[in-house]
Design a protein around this motif. Structure first.
Motif, PDB file in Angstrom:
ATOM      1  N   SER A   1      89.967  44.990  31.051  1.00  0.00           N
ATOM      2  CA  SER A   1      91.172  44.205  30.779  1.00  0.00           C
ATOM      3  C   SER A   1      91.125  42.803  31.345  1.00  0.00           C
ATOM      4  CB  SER A   1      92.407  44.919  31.351  1.00  0.00           C
ATOM      5  OG  SER A   1      92.592  46.169  30.741  1.00  0.00           O
ATOM      6  N   SER A   2      90.280  42.575  32.333  1.00  0.00           N
ATOM      7  CA  SER A   2      90.244  41.281  33.005  1.00  0.00           C
ATOM      8  C   SER A   2      88.852  41.053  33.573  1.00  0.00           C
ATOM      9  CB  SER A   2      91.287  41.241  34.135  1.00  0.00           C
ATOM     10  OG  SER A   2      91.202  40.048  34.886  1.00  0.00           O
ATOM     11  N   ILE A   3      88.534  39.780  33.827  1.00  0.00           N
ATOM     12  CA  ILE A   3      87.246  39.443  34.421  1.00  0.00           C
ATOM     13  C   ILE A   3      87.399  38.254  35.349  1.00  0.00           C
ATOM     14  CG2 ILE A   3      86.597  37.942  32.479  1.00  0.00           C
ATOM     15  CD1 ILE A   3      83.673  38.888  32.938  1.00  0.00           C
ATOM     16  N   HIS A   4      86.715  38.268  36.460  1.00  0.00           N
ATOM     17  CA  HIS A   4      86.662  37.124  37.363  1.00  0.00           C
ATOM     18  C   HIS A   4      85.504  36.227  36.939  1.00  0.00           C
ATOM     19  CE1 HIS A   4      89.076  38.684  41.071  1.00  0.00           C
ATOM     20  NE2 HIS A   4      89.759  38.733  39.953  1.00  0.00           N
ATOM     21  N   MET A   5      85.770  34.940  36.861  1.00  0.00           N
ATOM     22  CA  MET A   5      84.766  33.982  36.416  1.00  0.00           C
ATOM     23  C   MET A   5      84.632  32.862  37.437  1.00  0.00           C
ATOM     24  SD  MET A   5      85.547  33.708  32.332  1.00  0.00           S
ATOM     25  CE  MET A   5      83.976  32.869  32.073  1.00  0.00           C
ATOM     26  N   GLY A   6      83.395  32.604  37.863  1.00  0.00           N
ATOM     27  CA  GLY A   6      83.133  31.558  38.832  1.00  0.00           C
ATOM     28  C   GLY A   6      82.856  30.218  38.184  1.00  0.00           C
TER      29      GLY A   6
ATOM     30  N   GLY B   1      94.362  50.836  37.638  1.00  0.00           N
ATOM     31  CA  GLY B   1      93.049  50.272  37.371  1.00  0.00           C
ATOM     32  C   GLY B   1      92.262  50.032  38.648  1.00  0.00           C
ATOM     33  N   ILE B   2      91.066  49.496  38.481  1.00  0.00           N
ATOM     34  CA  ILE B   2      90.214  49.204  39.633  1.00  0.00           C
ATOM     35  C   ILE B   2      89.401  47.941  39.364  1.00  0.00           C
ATOM     36  CG2 ILE B   2      88.327  50.684  38.801  1.00  0.00           C
ATOM     37  CD1 ILE B   2      87.789  51.397  41.789  1.00  0.00           C
ATOM     38  N   GLN B   3      89.253  47.129  40.405  1.00  0.00           N
ATOM     39  CA  GLN B   3      88.356  45.974  40.354  1.00  0.00           C
ATOM     40  C   GLN B   3      86.968  46.492  40.744  1.00  0.00           C
ATOM     41  OE1 GLN B   3      86.047  43.493  40.328  1.00  0.00           O
ATOM     42  NE2 GLN B   3      87.711  42.032  39.954  1.00  0.00           N
ATOM     43  N   LEU B   4      86.023  46.364  39.837  1.00  0.00           N
ATOM     44  CA  LEU B   4      84.712  47.000  39.998  1.00  0.00           C
ATOM     45  C   LEU B   4      83.916  46.433  41.175  1.00  0.00           C
ATOM     46  CD1 LEU B   4      83.272  49.309  38.625  1.00  0.00           C
ATOM     47  CD2 LEU B   4      82.201  47.680  37.069  1.00  0.00           C
ATOM     48  N   TYR B   5      84.292  45.260  41.661  1.00  0.00           N
ATOM     49  CA  TYR B   5      83.684  44.708  42.879  1.00  0.00           C
ATOM     50  C   TYR B   5      83.694  45.720  44.023  1.00  0.00           C
ATOM     51  CZ  TYR B   5      84.119  42.369  47.434  1.00  0.00           C
ATOM     52  OH  TYR B   5      84.022  42.036  48.762  1.00  0.00           O
TER      53      TYR B   5
ATOM     54  N   ILE C   1      88.616  41.799  26.423  1.00  0.00           N
ATOM     55  CA  ILE C   1      89.341  41.212  27.543  1.00  0.00           C
ATOM     56  C   ILE C   1      90.136  39.985  27.089  1.00  0.00           C
ATOM     57  CG2 ILE C   1      89.028  39.900  29.700  1.00  0.00           C
ATOM     58  CD1 ILE C   1      86.711  41.763  30.365  1.00  0.00           C
ATOM     59  N   GLY C   2      91.375  39.889  27.552  1.00  0.00           N
ATOM     60  CA  GLY C   2      92.206  38.742  27.219  1.00  0.00           C
ATOM     61  C   GLY C   2      92.606  37.901  28.403  1.00  0.00           C
ATOM     62  N   LYS C   3      92.140  38.283  29.613  1.00  0.00           N
ATOM     63  CA  LYS C   3      92.523  37.541  30.818  1.00  0.00           C
ATOM     64  C   LYS C   3      91.288  37.255  31.666  1.00  0.00           C
ATOM     65  CE  LYS C   3      97.276  39.271  31.310  1.00  0.00           C
ATOM     66  NZ  LYS C   3      97.318  40.092  30.089  1.00  0.00           N
ATOM     67  N   ALA C   4      91.176  36.005  32.114  1.00  0.00           N
ATOM     68  CA  ALA C   4      90.104  35.591  33.020  1.00  0.00           C
ATOM     69  C   ALA C   4      90.742  35.022  34.277  1.00  0.00           C
ATOM     70  CB  ALA C   4      89.209  34.550  32.359  1.00  0.00           C
TER      71      ALA C   4
ATOM     72  N   TYR D   1      90.378  56.514  36.889  1.00  0.00           N
ATOM     73  CA  TYR D   1      90.430  55.092  36.574  1.00  0.00           C
ATOM     74  C   TYR D   1      89.957  54.857  35.141  1.00  0.00           C
ATOM     75  CZ  TYR D   1      90.873  54.232  41.618  1.00  0.00           C
ATOM     76  OH  TYR D   1      91.299  54.201  42.924  1.00  0.00           O
ATOM     77  N   LYS D   2      90.837  54.289  34.327  1.00  0.00           N
ATOM     78  CA  LYS D   2      90.481  54.035  32.937  1.00  0.00           C
ATOM     79  C   LYS D   2      90.591  52.556  32.573  1.00  0.00           C
ATOM     80  CE  LYS D   2      89.637  58.343  32.269  1.00  0.00           C
ATOM     81  NZ  LYS D   2      90.433  59.241  31.441  1.00  0.00           N
ATOM     82  N   GLU D   3      91.167  51.770  33.465  1.00  0.00           N
ATOM     83  CA  GLU D   3      91.291  50.326  33.226  1.00  0.00           C
ATOM     84  C   GLU D   3      90.530  49.584  34.327  1.00  0.00           C
ATOM     85  OE1 GLU D   3      94.700  47.302  31.787  1.00  0.00           O
ATOM     86  OE2 GLU D   3      95.193  48.337  33.646  1.00  0.00           O
ATOM     87  N   PHE D   4      89.712  48.610  33.908  1.00  0.00           N
ATOM     88  CA  PHE D   4      88.826  47.946  34.859  1.00  0.00           C
ATOM     89  C   PHE D   4      88.959  46.430  34.798  1.00  0.00           C
ATOM     90  CE2 PHE D   4      87.142  52.103  34.608  1.00  0.00           C
ATOM     91  CZ  PHE D   4      86.288  52.317  35.667  1.00  0.00           C
ATOM     92  N   GLU D   5      88.798  45.835  35.963  1.00  0.00           N
ATOM     93  CA  GLU D   5      88.612  44.391  36.059  1.00  0.00           C
ATOM     94  C   GLU D   5      87.179  44.162  36.528  1.00  0.00           C
ATOM     95  OE1 GLU D   5      91.150  40.677  37.581  1.00  0.00           O
ATOM     96  OE2 GLU D   5      90.620  42.066  39.201  1.00  0.00           O
ATOM     97  N   LEU D   6      86.480  43.302  35.828  1.00  0.00           N
ATOM     98  CA  LEU D   6      85.084  43.031  36.142  1.00  0.00           C
ATOM     99  C   LEU D   6      84.947  41.856  37.101  1.00  0.00           C
ATOM    100  CD1 LEU D   6      83.651  43.295  32.516  1.00  0.00           C
ATOM    101  CD2 LEU D   6      83.280  44.951  34.362  1.00  0.00           C
TER     102      LEU D   6
END
Length: 323
Positions: free
Chosen positions: A101-106, A47-51, A134-137, A73-78
């Protein structure tokens, strides 16, 4: 690493073996065929972190997702929602044939009013993340003083703000993460924390990392280890993965040049995965043994190549890698 808008504004196996029969019985399936590329053996996507894509993803999200999907890349973290609604963002992902699959939250005091944050209601978070699939933050940056403002040297002022909180800040953050994770769990959302290298600064005979790990409830809060920042902080990634077995669900696959010196101030000499000093032959098997579920490539600026070329170099290395 990626700490949504905060970050985008602040930062431009050794195996014990007995006999032959014992080895055959003890060897896990992923390690049984060393001639097969590692990620095929473990049946996990790269995967890749889109940042990593910086302004490219902000200016042309659809085109960026499509180009990355073509790379493999087919799996992404936002790193955030990029100003889109969850519905529209999901549509862009579906169009490109990729999965979020995942997201960063501030936290709200660092983001514009109306933003989805870690302190939004659990139902609001669950609705948005559910729409995205997405199931993970993940919280990607430590707490900062309420009156903190970035100075001319944004990196330095960020470090000063974190250090101003002392050891107590790490305790308060652990408590916050435990409470938010408990609130999100009934909604099917898991919560994690992502490290940089300021966690490893020695303070009063301990470190923020040691304090945070002690405070976090491992049944509630998982870890997303950034392997490049761990290295920049003076730790060995494979050793840390073994020590934290069962607590690490995601990793950032990041490499750094041998010129990277141990520091606790968000400094590293970045490079593409496989081009630096990290020992992937030790690290990747350690990831599997630790229970890692998601692997996201990430690279910090400055880039020696076009970003799309850099992430292709990282993907090519990892997709062919045999451990």
């Amino acid at each position: 690493m990626a700490f949504e808008m905060n970050r985008r504004s602040l930062l431009a196996g050794a195996m014990a073996m007995g006999g032959v029969a014992g080895v055959a019985a003890a060897t896990p399936a992923w390690a049984a065929a060393p001639t097969t590329p590692f990620f095929k053996r473990i049946n996990k996507p790269i995967g890749i972190q889109l940042y990593t894509m910086g302004e490219a993803a902000q200016k042309d999200l659809s085109g960026t997702l499509t180009r990355l999907a073509a790379t493999g890349y087919k799996e992404f973290e936002l790193p955030g929602l990029y100003g889109h609604s969850a519905k529209d963002l999901r549509a862009e992902g579906d169009k490109a044939g990729v999965k979020f699959s995942s997201i960063h939250m501030g936290l709200p005091n660092r983001l514009p009013p109306g933003s989805l944050t870690l302190m939004s209601s659990p139902q609001e978070i669950a609705d948005a993340l559910g729409t995205l699939g997405i199931g993970k933050a993940v919280l990607p940056i430590p707490l900062l003083p309420d009156d903190w403002k970035p100075g001319p040297d944004q990196r330095a002022s960020l470090i000063q703000g974190i250090e101003a909180g002392g050891i107590d800040m790490w305790k308060r953050m652990g408590d916050l993460l435990n409470k938010r994770a408990a609130a999100l769990k009934p909604h099917g959302i898991e919560l994690g924390y992502h490290n940089h290298n300021m966690e490893f600064r020695p303070v009063g005979g301990t470190t923020g990392w040691a304090v945070l790990l002690k405070e976090l409830d491992p049944n509630l809060v998982f870890l997303e280890l950034d392997l490049g920042w761990i290295t920049a902080g003076g730790l060995d990634p494979a050793t840390e993965l073994r020590r934290l077995k069962g607590r690490v669900k995601m990793v950032h696959l990041k490499d750094v040049k041998p010129t990277t010196k141990t520091n606790y101030a968000l400094q590293q000499d970045p490079c593409e995965v496989g081009q630096g000093k990290l020992n992937w032959h030790a690290i990747l098997p350690a990831c599997v043994a630790a229970g890692v579920q998601h692997y996201f490539v990430e690279q910090e600026p400055p880039f020696a190549h076009d970003r799309f070329d850099s992430v292709k170099m990282s993907y090519d290395f990892l997709s062919r890698f045999k451990a």
